[in-house]
Design an enzyme around this catalytic site. Structure first.
Site, PDB file in Angstrom:
ATOM      1  CD  GLU A  78       0.739   3.746  -6.945  1.00 52.80           C
ATOM      2  OE1 GLU A  78       0.972   4.331  -5.859  1.00 52.80           O
ATOM      3  OE2 GLU A  78       0.614   2.502  -6.918  1.00 52.80           O
TER       4      GLU A  78
ATOM      5  CG  HIS B 258       4.089  -0.437  -5.811  1.00 55.39           C
ATOM      6  ND1 HIS B 258       3.699  -0.236  -4.579  1.00 55.39           N
ATOM      7  CD2 HIS B 258       2.856  -0.011  -6.380  1.00 55.39           C
ATOM      8  CE1 HIS B 258       2.661   0.130  -4.168  1.00 55.39           C
ATOM      9  NE2 HIS B 258       2.120   0.345  -5.264  1.00 55.39           N
TER      10      HIS B 258
ATOM     11  CG  HIS C 262      -1.822  -2.733  -4.578  1.00 52.39           C
ATOM     12  ND1 HIS C 262      -1.700  -2.659  -5.996  1.00 52.39           N
ATOM     13  CD2 HIS C 262      -1.148  -1.392  -4.095  1.00 52.39           C
ATOM     14  CE1 HIS C 262      -1.195  -1.441  -6.328  1.00 52.39           C
ATOM     15  NE2 HIS C 262      -0.681  -0.777  -5.681  1.00 52.39           N
TER      16      HIS C 262
ATOM     17  CG  HIS D 214      -0.323   2.187  -1.432  1.00 50.55           C
ATOM     18  ND1 HIS D 214      -0.258   3.150  -1.938  1.00 50.55           N
ATOM     19  CD2 HIS D 214      -0.602   1.295  -2.380  1.00 50.55           C
ATOM     20  CE1 HIS D 214       0.208   3.099  -3.150  1.00 50.55           C
ATOM     21  NE2 HIS D 214      -0.027   2.031  -3.413  1.00 50.55           N
TER      22      HIS D 214
HETATM   23 MN    MN Z   1       0.100   1.264  -5.524  1.00 48.58          MN
END
Ligand code: MN
Length: 232
Positions: free
Chosen positions: A78, A97, A99, A167
Protein backbone atom coordinates in the site's frame (compact mmCIF):
# COMPACT_ATOMS: atom_id res chain seq x y z
CA UNK A 1 24.01 9.80 3.62
CA UNK A 2 23.79 13.30 5.12
CA UNK A 3 23.45 13.75 8.88
CA UNK A 4 20.00 15.28 8.28
CA UNK A 5 18.97 12.08 6.50
CA UNK A 6 20.33 10.01 9.38
CA UNK A 7 18.35 12.07 11.90
CA UNK A 8 15.16 11.63 9.84
CA UNK A 9 15.66 7.87 9.66
CA UNK A 10 16.24 7.62 13.41
CA UNK A 11 13.05 9.61 14.10
CA UNK A 12 11.11 7.44 11.68
CA UNK A 13 12.28 4.28 13.46
CA UNK A 14 11.05 5.78 16.74
CA UNK A 15 7.74 6.73 15.10
CA UNK A 16 7.28 3.10 14.01
CA UNK A 17 7.89 1.85 17.55
CA UNK A 18 5.70 4.48 19.22
CA UNK A 19 2.74 3.90 16.89
CA UNK A 20 3.02 0.13 17.35
CA UNK A 21 3.14 0.35 21.14
CA UNK A 22 0.13 2.72 21.07
CA UNK A 23 -1.86 0.09 19.16
CA UNK A 24 -2.20 2.37 16.15
CA UNK A 25 -0.11 -0.06 14.07
CA UNK A 26 0.15 -3.81 14.66
CA UNK A 27 1.78 -6.32 12.31
CA UNK A 28 0.37 -4.15 9.52
CA UNK A 29 0.06 -0.47 8.70
CA UNK A 30 2.91 1.94 8.01
CA UNK A 31 4.31 5.40 8.66
CA UNK A 32 6.38 7.55 6.28
CA UNK A 33 8.05 10.95 6.21
CA UNK A 34 8.87 13.24 3.33
CA UNK A 35 12.56 13.42 2.33
CA UNK A 36 13.93 16.74 3.65
CA UNK A 37 16.16 17.37 0.64
CA UNK A 38 14.82 15.50 -2.40
CA UNK A 39 11.60 16.76 -4.04
CA UNK A 40 8.74 14.26 -3.95
CA UNK A 41 10.84 11.57 -2.27
CA UNK A 42 9.97 10.00 1.05
CA UNK A 43 11.26 7.52 3.63
CA UNK A 44 9.37 4.41 4.70
CA UNK A 45 10.40 1.04 6.13
CA UNK A 46 10.64 -2.13 4.08
CA UNK A 47 7.68 -4.48 4.52
CA UNK A 48 8.07 -5.37 8.18
CA UNK A 49 6.01 -5.17 11.38
CA UNK A 50 6.53 -1.56 12.57
CA UNK A 51 7.59 -2.56 16.09
CA UNK A 52 10.53 -4.51 14.61
CA UNK A 53 11.73 -1.77 12.23
CA UNK A 54 15.41 -0.78 12.53
CA UNK A 55 17.39 2.04 10.89
CA UNK A 56 18.69 -0.29 8.18
CA UNK A 57 15.11 -1.13 7.15
CA UNK A 58 14.25 2.41 6.07
CA UNK A 59 13.98 2.72 2.27
CA UNK A 60 14.01 5.83 0.10
CA UNK A 61 11.10 6.14 -2.31
CA UNK A 62 10.71 8.45 -5.29
CA UNK A 63 7.48 10.33 -6.13
CA UNK A 64 6.05 7.27 -7.90
CA UNK A 65 6.60 4.97 -4.89
CA UNK A 66 9.56 3.22 -6.50
CA UNK A 67 12.15 2.26 -3.90
CA UNK A 68 15.66 3.40 -4.84
CA UNK A 69 17.49 1.15 -2.39
CA UNK A 70 15.29 -1.90 -1.78
CA UNK A 71 17.94 -4.41 -2.96
CA UNK A 72 15.28 -7.08 -3.35
CA UNK A 73 13.69 -6.44 0.05
CA UNK A 74 9.90 -6.72 0.31
CA UNK A 75 7.91 -3.48 0.18
CA UNK A 76 4.55 -2.47 1.57
CA UNK A 77 1.89 -3.12 -1.07
CA UNK A 78 0.00 0.00 0.00
CA UNK A 79 2.97 2.39 -0.53
CA UNK A 80 0.88 4.28 -3.14
CA UNK A 81 -1.18 5.75 -0.29
CA UNK A 82 1.94 7.69 0.66
CA UNK A 83 3.23 8.70 -2.79
CA UNK A 84 -0.14 10.01 -3.95
CA UNK A 85 -0.91 11.97 -0.78
CA UNK A 86 2.55 13.60 -0.90
CA UNK A 87 1.85 14.48 -4.53
CA UNK A 88 -1.55 16.01 -3.75
CA UNK A 89 -0.62 17.74 -0.49
CA UNK A 90 2.62 19.77 -0.50
CA UNK A 91 1.91 20.77 3.12
CA UNK A 92 2.01 17.14 4.31
CA UNK A 93 5.40 15.98 5.63
CA UNK A 94 4.38 12.67 7.26
CA UNK A 95 1.67 10.01 6.80
CA UNK A 96 0.38 7.03 8.79
CA UNK A 97 -1.92 4.36 7.40
CA UNK A 98 -3.44 1.95 9.91
CA UNK A 99 -6.25 -0.41 10.86
CA UNK A 100 -6.39 0.40 14.57
CA UNK A 101 -9.14 -1.44 16.50
CA UNK A 102 -10.14 1.93 18.00
CA UNK A 103 -10.92 3.46 14.62
CA UNK A 104 -12.14 0.40 12.69
CA UNK A 105 -15.76 0.60 13.96
CA UNK A 106 -16.05 4.06 12.37
CA UNK A 107 -14.89 2.68 9.02
CA UNK A 108 -17.51 -0.07 9.31
CA UNK A 109 -20.59 1.72 10.70
CA UNK A 110 -22.24 4.80 9.22
CA UNK A 111 -21.35 6.99 12.18
CA UNK A 112 -19.14 10.05 11.57
CA UNK A 113 -16.00 10.33 13.69
CA UNK A 114 -16.04 13.73 15.44
CA UNK A 115 -13.72 15.44 17.93
CA UNK A 116 -14.99 14.76 21.46
CA UNK A 117 -12.12 16.08 23.62
CA UNK A 118 -9.30 18.63 23.57
CA UNK A 119 -6.62 16.74 21.66
CA UNK A 120 -9.24 14.99 19.57
CA UNK A 121 -9.74 18.36 17.88
CA UNK A 122 -6.59 17.54 15.90
CA UNK A 123 -8.60 15.22 13.65
CA UNK A 124 -10.31 18.36 12.37
CA UNK A 125 -13.90 19.46 11.86
CA UNK A 126 -14.58 16.81 9.24
CA UNK A 127 -13.16 13.32 8.74
CA UNK A 128 -14.16 12.17 5.24
CA UNK A 129 -14.85 8.54 4.33
CA UNK A 130 -13.23 7.02 1.24
CA UNK A 131 -15.28 4.24 -0.33
CA UNK A 132 -13.07 2.28 -2.74
CA UNK A 133 -16.21 1.02 -4.52
CA UNK A 134 -16.95 4.51 -5.87
CA UNK A 135 -14.05 4.40 -8.34
CA UNK A 136 -13.02 0.75 -8.40
CA UNK A 137 -15.99 -1.47 -7.55
CA UNK A 138 -15.09 -4.64 -5.67
CA UNK A 139 -11.39 -4.89 -4.73
CA UNK A 140 -9.25 -6.96 -2.36
CA UNK A 141 -9.62 -4.00 0.10
CA UNK A 142 -6.02 -2.84 -0.39
CA UNK A 143 -4.62 0.26 -2.09
CA UNK A 144 -2.37 -1.43 -4.63
CA UNK A 145 -1.66 1.18 -7.33
CA UNK A 146 -1.25 4.89 -7.98
CA UNK A 147 -4.82 5.35 -9.25
CA UNK A 148 -6.26 4.02 -6.02
CA UNK A 149 -3.81 6.13 -4.02
CA UNK A 150 -4.83 9.25 -5.95
CA UNK A 151 -8.51 8.48 -5.35
CA UNK A 152 -7.83 8.21 -1.63
CA UNK A 153 -5.81 11.47 -1.68
CA UNK A 154 -8.75 13.18 -3.39
CA UNK A 155 -11.12 11.95 -0.68
CA UNK A 156 -8.73 13.21 2.00
CA UNK A 157 -8.82 16.65 0.34
CA UNK A 158 -7.60 19.38 2.70
CA UNK A 159 -8.38 17.33 5.85
CA UNK A 160 -6.09 15.63 8.40
CA UNK A 161 -7.58 12.16 8.43
CA UNK A 162 -9.59 10.01 6.06
CA UNK A 163 -11.51 6.90 7.04
CA UNK A 164 -11.39 4.05 4.54
CA UNK A 165 -14.57 2.02 4.30
CA UNK A 166 -14.22 -1.43 5.92
CA UNK A 167 -10.44 -0.97 5.84
CA UNK A 168 -9.01 1.57 8.28
CA UNK A 169 -7.72 5.12 8.20
CA UNK A 170 -4.95 7.37 6.92
CA UNK A 171 -3.69 10.32 8.95
CA UNK A 172 -1.41 13.15 7.79
CA UNK A 173 0.72 15.80 9.48
CA UNK A 174 2.93 18.79 8.79
CA UNK A 175 5.73 17.04 10.66
CA UNK A 176 6.55 13.54 11.90
CA UNK A 177 5.99 14.24 15.61
CA UNK A 178 2.73 16.06 14.88
CA UNK A 179 1.62 13.13 12.73
CA UNK A 180 2.42 10.61 15.47
CA UNK A 181 0.59 12.75 18.04
CA UNK A 182 -2.46 13.15 15.77
CA UNK A 183 -2.54 9.42 14.99
CA UNK A 184 -2.46 8.47 18.69
CA UNK A 185 -5.02 11.06 19.84
CA UNK A 186 -7.32 10.18 16.91
CA UNK A 187 -7.48 6.61 18.23
CA UNK A 188 -8.11 7.84 21.78
CA UNK A 189 -10.82 10.16 20.43
CA UNK A 190 -12.46 7.25 18.58
CA UNK A 191 -12.44 5.19 21.77
CA UNK A 192 -13.91 8.04 23.84
CA UNK A 193 -16.60 8.67 21.24
CA UNK A 194 -17.46 4.98 21.04
CA UNK A 195 -17.70 4.67 24.82
CA UNK A 196 -19.64 7.92 25.09
CA UNK A 197 -22.15 6.69 22.53
CA UNK A 198 -22.72 3.60 24.66
CA UNK A 199 -23.94 5.94 27.40
CA UNK A 200 -26.01 8.32 25.30
CA UNK A 201 -26.04 10.76 22.37
CA UNK A 202 -22.66 12.37 21.58
CA UNK A 203 -22.57 15.86 20.04
CA UNK A 204 -18.82 16.50 19.86
CA UNK A 205 -16.97 19.81 20.23
CA UNK A 206 -18.27 23.01 18.65
CA UNK A 207 -16.58 24.45 15.56
CA UNK A 208 -15.02 27.19 17.69
CA UNK A 209 -13.72 24.68 20.21
CA UNK A 210 -12.24 22.53 17.45
CA UNK A 211 -10.48 25.48 15.86
CA UNK A 212 -8.92 26.60 19.13
CA UNK A 213 -8.14 23.20 20.65
CA UNK A 214 -6.57 21.87 17.44
CA UNK A 215 -3.67 24.30 17.87
CA UNK A 216 -1.61 22.00 20.08
CA UNK A 217 1.74 23.72 20.81
CA UNK A 218 4.90 21.93 19.60
CA UNK A 219 6.11 21.83 23.24
CA UNK A 220 3.10 19.68 24.17
CA UNK A 221 3.75 17.39 21.23
CA UNK A 222 7.42 17.08 22.23
CA UNK A 223 6.36 16.32 25.83
CA UNK A 224 4.25 13.39 24.62
CA UNK A 225 6.98 12.27 22.17
CA UNK A 226 9.58 12.19 24.99
CA UNK A 227 7.29 9.97 27.07
CA UNK A 228 6.39 7.63 24.21
CA UNK A 229 9.97 7.43 22.93
CA UNK A 230 11.51 6.50 26.29
CA UNK A 231 11.65 2.82 25.39
CA UNK A 232 13.33 3.55 22.05
MN1 MN B 1 -4.40 -1.07 4.76
Amino acid sequence: MTSLEQTCRAELVLANHILARADVLDAFGHVSMRHPERDGHFFMAMSRAPELVEAGDILTYDADATALDADGRAQYIERFIHSEIYRARPDVLAICHHHSPAVMPFSVASVPLVPVYQHGAMIGRHVPLWDSRDDFGDTNMLVTNAMQGASLAQALGPHWMVLMRHHGATVVGTGLRELVFRSVVACKNAEFQYRGMALGPVAGLTEGEIEMAAKVPPAAIDRAWDLWAREG
